[in-house]
Scaffold this active site. Structure first.
Site, mmCIF file in Angstrom:
data_model
loop_
_atom_site.group_PDB
_atom_site.id
_atom_site.type_symbol
_atom_site.label_atom_id
_atom_site.label_comp_id
_atom_site.label_asym_id
_atom_site.label_seq_id
_atom_site.Cartn_x
_atom_site.Cartn_y
_atom_site.Cartn_z
ATOM 1 N N SER A 22 0.921 -1.206 -0.102
ATOM 2 C CA SER A 22 -0.072 -0.006 0.060
ATOM 3 C C SER A 22 0.797 1.252 -0.072
ATOM 4 C CB SER A 22 -0.893 -0.116 1.404
ATOM 5 O OG SER A 22 -0.148 -0.184 2.431
ATOM 6 N N GLU A 24 1.254 5.675 0.615
ATOM 7 C CA GLU A 24 0.746 6.920 1.224
ATOM 8 C C GLU A 24 1.224 8.138 0.247
ATOM 9 O OE1 GLU A 24 1.065 7.846 5.751
ATOM 10 O OE2 GLU A 24 2.324 9.481 5.014
ATOM 11 N N ASP A 116 -1.799 15.971 15.495
ATOM 12 C CA ASP A 116 -0.973 16.939 16.345
ATOM 13 C C ASP A 116 -1.597 18.340 16.267
ATOM 14 O OD1 ASP A 116 1.319 15.035 16.786
ATOM 15 O OD2 ASP A 116 2.008 15.439 14.695
ATOM 16 N N PHE A 224 13.768 15.083 11.171
ATOM 17 C CA PHE A 224 12.426 14.624 11.436
ATOM 18 C C PHE A 224 12.312 13.210 12.392
ATOM 19 C CE2 PHE A 224 8.432 12.288 10.377
ATOM 20 C CZ PHE A 224 7.470 13.299 10.605
ATOM 21 N N HIS A 274 3.759 -1.054 3.868
ATOM 22 C CA HIS A 274 3.010 0.281 3.524
ATOM 23 C C HIS A 274 4.256 1.463 3.148
ATOM 24 C CE1 HIS A 274 -0.281 3.366 3.657
ATOM 25 N NE2 HIS A 274 0.779 3.920 4.573
#
Length: 298
Positions: A22, A24, A116, A224, A274
């Protein structure tokens, strides 16, 4: 279960079992970024992923763009889209209205997240909202029989008081009606496999998809990762050392690292992956090819 040492895996051999994937995507901010997004969608569509998800900005900052992209994917492609939806910044009524609109448009899959705060500060639930992801899952299930994915954290959510608390929270989300969990990205396969085993010991039986992030900008990912609590192995820093001004070599290294990561996970029983595409298809497409995920006509 301990990860299979890489030396036991034949070089460039196909994985030992079929896998599902999958992808994103994230809502673009400019016309040029939007063009890149749809190029990535078109490039990856022939791989027939199980689903594709579209992210949602902090505090719902990309709500309209997320909705437009999800709707267009459902309308104009053969892909099965999932819309991210977060608790942060919305009342229950607003979220319920968004969910009903998705259902009316034929969108049956929601990625339910706490989210967030818009300022990235300490999370404070909306006074009239769903406080946490488990509450959102329960609310979505009251509205319609959505397929729901939730987040999992192999290295523990930064706000969780302990790893045990975090796994218990994941179980509550799944018990509330979620179908699967998608993990935060990680780089050491052993971390994910140990997390999978701890989840199984806690009675979690739903699929937990490893989140795979091919890294092309190491410095950016390091920043990050420091913020979200993902560890970056020293060997990874060594691999990217000296490549700041060499994007082509960085891409080759990134594909090699992610493909080996996936092959080790597959050898240890993982069948679903994913990919965080960052709206770029090239590396993800190559890694899928190595995993044996190819266009049906190929």
């Amino acid at each position: 279960m301990s990860p299979v040492p890489s030396l036991e895996l034949p070089i460039a051999a196909a994985v030992r079992r079929p896998v599902r994937v999958s992808f994103e995507f994230f809502p673009p901010k400019t016309d040029k970024m939007e063009e890149a997004l749809w190029e990535a969608v078109r490039r990856l569509e022939p791989l027939a992923p199980d689903f594709v998800s579209v992210t949602y900005g902090a505090g719902g900052g990309t709500r309209d763009r997320t909705h437009e992209i999800v709707s267009r994917i459902a309308r104009d492609t053969a892909l099965r889209p999932a819309a991210h939806l977060t608790c942060a910044g919305h009342s229950r009524g607003e979220i319920d209205d968004i969910a009903r609109r998705y259902w009316d448009e034929g969108i049956r899959h929601i990625v339910a997240l706490r989210g967030d705060s818009p300022d990235r500060g300490t999370y404070v639930p909306h006074p009239q909202g769903y406080a946490y992801a488990v509450d959102l899952v329960e609310g979505l299930k009251r509205i319609a029989d959505f397929e729901i994915s939730v987040a999992a954290y192999p290295e523990t959510h930064p706000d969780a008081p302990s790893a045990a608390f975090d796994i218990d929270n994941l179980k509550r989300k799944l018990d509330a009606g979620a179908t699967r969990a998608i993990s935060q990205y990680f780089f050491d396969p052993a971390l994910f496999l140990a997390f999978r085993d701890r989840c199984a010991a806690a009675g979690i039986t739903a699929p937990i998809l490893p989140g795979i992030l091919p890294v092309t900008n190491f410095a950016q990912v390091k920043r990050f990762s420091d913020a979200c609590g993902t560890s970056v192995p020293g060997w990874m820093a060594d691999l990217f050392e000296g490549l700041d001004d060499d994007p082509e070599t960085r891409r080759l290294v990134a594909a090699t690292v992610a493909a080996q990561q996936c092959r080790i996970l597959s050898a240890n029983g993982i069948e679903d992956f994913h990919f965080y595409t960052l709206n770029r298809a090239d590396l993800v497409y190559a890694i899928c090819h190595i995993l044996g995920v190819r266009p049906k006509s190929a």
